[in-house]
Motif scaffolding. Sequence first.
Motif, short mmCIF file in Angstrom:
data_model
loop_
_atom_site.label_atom_id
_atom_site.label_comp_id
_atom_site.label_asym_id
_atom_site.label_seq_id
_atom_site.Cartn_x
_atom_site.Cartn_y
_atom_site.Cartn_z
N ALA A 276 3.20 1.39 -9.96
CA ALA A 276 2.19 1.27 -8.85
C ALA A 276 1.02 0.54 -9.46
O ALA A 276 0.59 -0.29 -8.55
CB ALA A 276 1.75 2.93 -8.89
N LYS A 277 0.72 0.68 -10.56
CA LYS A 277 -0.32 -0.06 -11.20
C LYS A 277 -0.17 -1.70 -11.14
O LYS A 277 -1.07 -2.30 -10.90
CB LYS A 277 -0.89 -0.02 -12.48
N ALA A 278 1.07 -1.92 -11.27
CA ALA A 278 1.68 -3.46 -11.50
C ALA A 278 1.45 -3.97 -10.02
O ALA A 278 0.89 -5.13 -9.70
CB ALA A 278 2.94 -3.31 -11.77
N ILE A 279 1.92 -3.07 -8.74
CA ILE A 279 1.87 -3.74 -7.60
C ILE A 279 0.50 -3.78 -6.99
O ILE A 279 0.03 -4.67 -6.23
CB ILE A 279 2.83 -2.83 -6.65
N ALA A 280 -0.46 -2.88 -7.30
CA ALA A 280 -1.90 -2.80 -7.05
C ALA A 280 -2.32 -4.29 -7.62
O ALA A 280 -3.34 -4.78 -6.95
CB ALA A 280 -2.48 -1.59 -7.33
N ILE B 218 -5.68 0.12 1.64
CA ILE B 218 -6.77 0.68 1.13
C ILE B 218 -6.77 2.11 0.85
O ILE B 218 -6.92 2.77 -0.20
CB ILE B 218 -8.00 0.44 1.79
N ARG B 219 -6.15 2.87 2.01
CA ARG B 219 -5.92 4.24 1.79
C ARG B 219 -5.21 4.86 0.76
O ARG B 219 -5.38 5.81 0.03
CB ARG B 219 -5.35 4.68 3.29
N ASN B 220 -3.95 3.92 0.57
CA ASN B 220 -3.09 4.31 -0.46
C ASN B 220 -3.65 3.93 -1.80
O ASN B 220 -3.09 4.48 -2.88
CB ASN B 220 -1.58 3.83 -0.08
N LEU B 221 -4.37 2.94 -1.99
CA LEU B 221 -4.87 2.58 -3.41
C LEU B 221 -5.95 3.74 -3.56
O LEU B 221 -6.03 3.84 -4.80
CB LEU B 221 -5.64 1.06 -2.91
N GLY C 56 0.77 -0.98 -0.10
CA GLY C 56 -0.04 -0.22 -0.09
C GLY C 56 0.88 1.20 -0.14
O GLY C 56 0.68 2.19 -0.62
N VAL C 57 1.62 1.46 0.98
CA VAL C 57 2.49 3.01 1.05
C VAL C 57 3.29 3.07 -0.17
O VAL C 57 3.21 4.26 -0.46
CB VAL C 57 3.39 2.83 2.13
N ILE C 58 3.58 1.84 -0.76
CA ILE C 58 4.34 2.31 -2.24
C ILE C 58 3.58 3.01 -3.22
O ILE C 58 3.98 3.67 -3.95
CB ILE C 58 5.32 1.29 -2.97
N LEU C 59 2.19 2.49 -3.16
CA LEU C 59 1.19 3.00 -4.20
C LEU C 59 1.02 4.73 -3.76
O LEU C 59 0.96 5.22 -4.82
CB LEU C 59 0.02 2.46 -3.91
#
Length: 371
Positions: A262-266, A300-303, A240-243
């Motif tokens: 970011a999209k790949a990690i999500a 969720i917050r970072n998404l 999350g935090v990295i997003l």
Amino acid sequence: MQRSNPTQKVTQFCCLVCCLILIGVLGSVSVHAQAVSSINPYDQHAGLAIQTLQTWYGLDTGLYKTTGWWNSANAITAVADYARIAPSRDYDFVFSNTLALAQKAAPGFINRYYDDEGWWALAWIDVYGITHDPRYLQAAKFIFSDMTYGWDSTCSGGIWWSKDRKYKNAIANELFLSVAAELASVTSDAAERAAYLTWATREWDWFSHSGMINESHLVNDGLTSECKNNQQTTWTYNQGVILGGLAALHQANHDPSALTEAKAIAAAAIAHLTDAQGILHESCEPKCGADGTQFKGIFIRNLRALNEVAPQPGYTNFILANADSIWSQTHPPDYHLGEVWASPNGAADASTQSSALDALVAAAQVSKTHR
């Protein structure tokens, strides 16, 4: 010519007034009914959940009872995010009270752990975005200045987890990226902005080559003493935090490659860390201890933060599904939100409550653009 009857005129006038009053009342009821029916249920759910969270707030300490130091920073962030989407200034006293009193436990919000410091810095940046009170921005800048001392050449860069300098891990460096990128966006002085952006860019360049992002596009916990991926747990908060950090970096420098990663990690997190119904789980459930109970809300917050910059229907659907699952297990009058977001949800405390509140706040926000 026939004379009009004064009594008849009075009667007619009274009837007309009664009709107008009735129309007005019915109109008012209709408008009220429409207003009630148009209230976003996610707003209602978040409002009820935050009332319960505040029952654990310690007016004498500025921290949250039943949970720890860094968790309280995340609870303040959840409250700030709610205040932003509500919108509400009802919690300004909570922010100022915590800024004044919590420092008794750690002056300047500085302690042995750089990740703890990062959580508080992000909380104060969030609060500054609502209040525009420079005290909060100065607090965040002071904290970040201390975090920079954690950087050295071991493993070619990055900051340490703690001032013991024994472990370089994902969460401390993700927070370092996030705080630097956020400060680059909110700081007015051009020279300061440039310095924060330099740190954010430097951190991401190191992190992206550190090996902590594995072949599945998930982030493992940290590095070995040989500076290799330690293959430890892919905690939800590390995804999350990295997003949020990459979303903030993109906003600061407009580099599309940050959003690509970011999209790949999500996508990897949503694919690998959920159940068949798409509900997020931590591998330690249902006994995650004092720390793990906070993690899912951070994801969720970072998404949500990523979705603000690069909206995806899949992110919105995921957030709403998790918020719905959380709320389906909640009952009046206390509206406790437990550790597990699918039944059975388990006991609640300030950590589980604020974590789940992150999901409800995110749902309240994305549902406004989803409809």
